[in-house]
Design an enzyme around this catalytic site. Sequence first.
Site, short mmCIF file in Angstrom:
data_model
loop_
_atom_site.label_atom_id
_atom_site.label_comp_id
_atom_site.label_asym_id
_atom_site.label_seq_id
_atom_site.Cartn_x
_atom_site.Cartn_y
_atom_site.Cartn_z
CB SER A 139 -10.17 72.14 37.67
OG SER A 139 -9.10 73.05 37.69
CD GLU B 146 -6.63 67.33 37.60
OE1 GLU B 146 -5.82 67.78 36.76
OE2 GLU B 146 -7.46 68.04 38.19
CG HIS C 281 -6.59 70.67 34.08
ND1 HIS C 281 -6.58 70.05 35.30
CD2 HIS C 281 -7.23 71.86 34.26
CE1 HIS C 281 -7.18 70.85 36.19
NE2 HIS C 281 -7.58 71.94 35.59
#
Lengths: 321, 321
Positions: A103, A199, A269
Amino acid sequence: MTSLILYTPSGVLAKGGPLKLAAKRLKKLGFDVAIDEAALAKHLRFGGEDDVRLEAIHRVARARPGIALATRGGYGLTRLLDRLDWSLLAASVEAGTRWVGYSDLTALQMGLLAHKKAPTWWGPHACDDFGRDELDEVTPDCFAEAMTGALEAVGFRTESGFDGLDTRGLMWGGNLAMLCSLLGTPHWPKVRGGVLMLEDVGEHPYRVERMLLQLHQAGVLASQKAILLGAFSDWKKSPLDRGYTLKTVVAHLRSLVNVPVLTGFPFGHVPTKVTVPFGVKGHLVVQGRDAFLGWDEDHAHHHPGHDGHGHDHDGHAHHDH
Amino acid sequence: MTSLILYTPSGVLAKGGPLKLAAKRLKKLGFDVAIDEAALAKHLRFGGEDDVRLEAIHRVARARPGIALATRGGYGLTRLLDRLDWSLLAASVEAGTRWVGYSDLTALQMGLLAHKKAPTWWGPHACDDFGRDELDEVTPDCFAEAMTGALEAVGFRTESGFDGLDTRGLMWGGNLAMLCSLLGTPHWPKVRGGVLMLEDVGEHPYRVERMLLQLHQAGVLASQKAILLGAFSDWKKSPLDRGYTLKTVVAHLRSLVNVPVLTGFPFGHVPTKVTVPFGVKGHLVVQGRDAFLGWDEDHAHHHPGHDGHGHDHDGHAHHDH
């Protein structure tokens, strides 16, 4: 015992509970866990003021633990990019420190790749993963094996149509929005011929497509050996979508670039996560619908000699290919 | 009468009603309104397939109306950027066509600036603005005056602290997310010494900050003469914000760049909008808290001679300074 420091580079930890739980579980996994002194610092939505977080990252780098594990992501590393001491961070990597996260951590990982060609690890966060009530089975196993050098490949189930694929390239990527936020800046890693892993979370498919098209128009996608799509999770449909979905995005991407675009990679996630290195040569092989992503462990860390074996995300060990 | 074509370059029009209402109101304003044959085309979330929208844009460019007004934004121009005939579009501008829009249209506007240095106009959309039940008073007046060349300055109320500011630079910008989506691509306009105008919708302040920092790290912000912030509207607070707001973002931006950052510009996804040109030299003057942004009309269109006067967003005329 491998030393592991938990630190907070980005968003604030609202409560201390998940951090305690994560530390306990990581100790149980066999790590010598320490918590950075500023891990619970608070400033607005950040885990401490910019100076506090910057100093925390540098403190971890100077300590050179076996593993530098972020407590969580959020937002905050973008504020520090122009001030990070990349040489200090790269020296810790050279000394054996594995920087792990995802992230927001994409900024640190890709920055290290851009400035120093230093390898890092995509993997779980302390609080978001080890600190959650129900811990996934695969994630800690994969993390522990990757961190001890025992893991050198992950397997996953992908769509049909890629049987026989066998390609090699530098492993890189991370969170799509964070990656795109580096384009045009000095922190962008100019990787060609790579295996690009992507992602995102909370991004509507049209936004995912817009970001992929930016990478495409910037000449990034067509020069890769393969693109692995992880999870694009937690977005909300719009009444205007009229059948436009993530599948539309993947189909459009495939119509534009003559590079294998594989879906199903356990990366994102989501509770079930692999731990894989960035900045090392990867080897992607597909047999039927089974994809295997291996890497050369010697380039990912500096501990010679190990009893290498692979691990797929369903928990089945397999040998490197 | 100035000819005006309504066309759909991006998102689908779910219903025809707002388009009819917009056409009616624009006729009443004195424009000779035509609706492109594909304005109501539908393909998933798009106003027709890529080929249909691309052809619609090129059809409008070949028709060379006085005004090319987008029905709405949404998402879609990103898909067309690599295929647009920039020379055809620039020829229409040269012939006097004013391309007007905002939001997703930023891609077309900045692309024209990047490839052809051609001026365009930031202003309302047919359906989003002229097609809404309650029409703002200022928006149509400002649009009509800008389109007839009668307007050559807009005024707005800003924060104190900029009294005496007097600077000139190329006017550019638009939607922040769209602008950032061009970074690193051939469609990015490399403007230095400009007056950069920014707005966004549905983006949390931390995301606005991340985008601003990307522009900063890419060397874009520090090289501008001024930055005008419009509305950053329709975002949702998070329990993790802990006092972090748009004001935090503006303060952080000001701490990083030694360029005047003015707020309060009536520019964004809000009912009250100015209509201002991109790609022409602007002149920004602040007296007390009153800011005036003027432009050289001769560079914004090709009709010589006009009875120039200004207009502020409260509807009060003022003369150019």
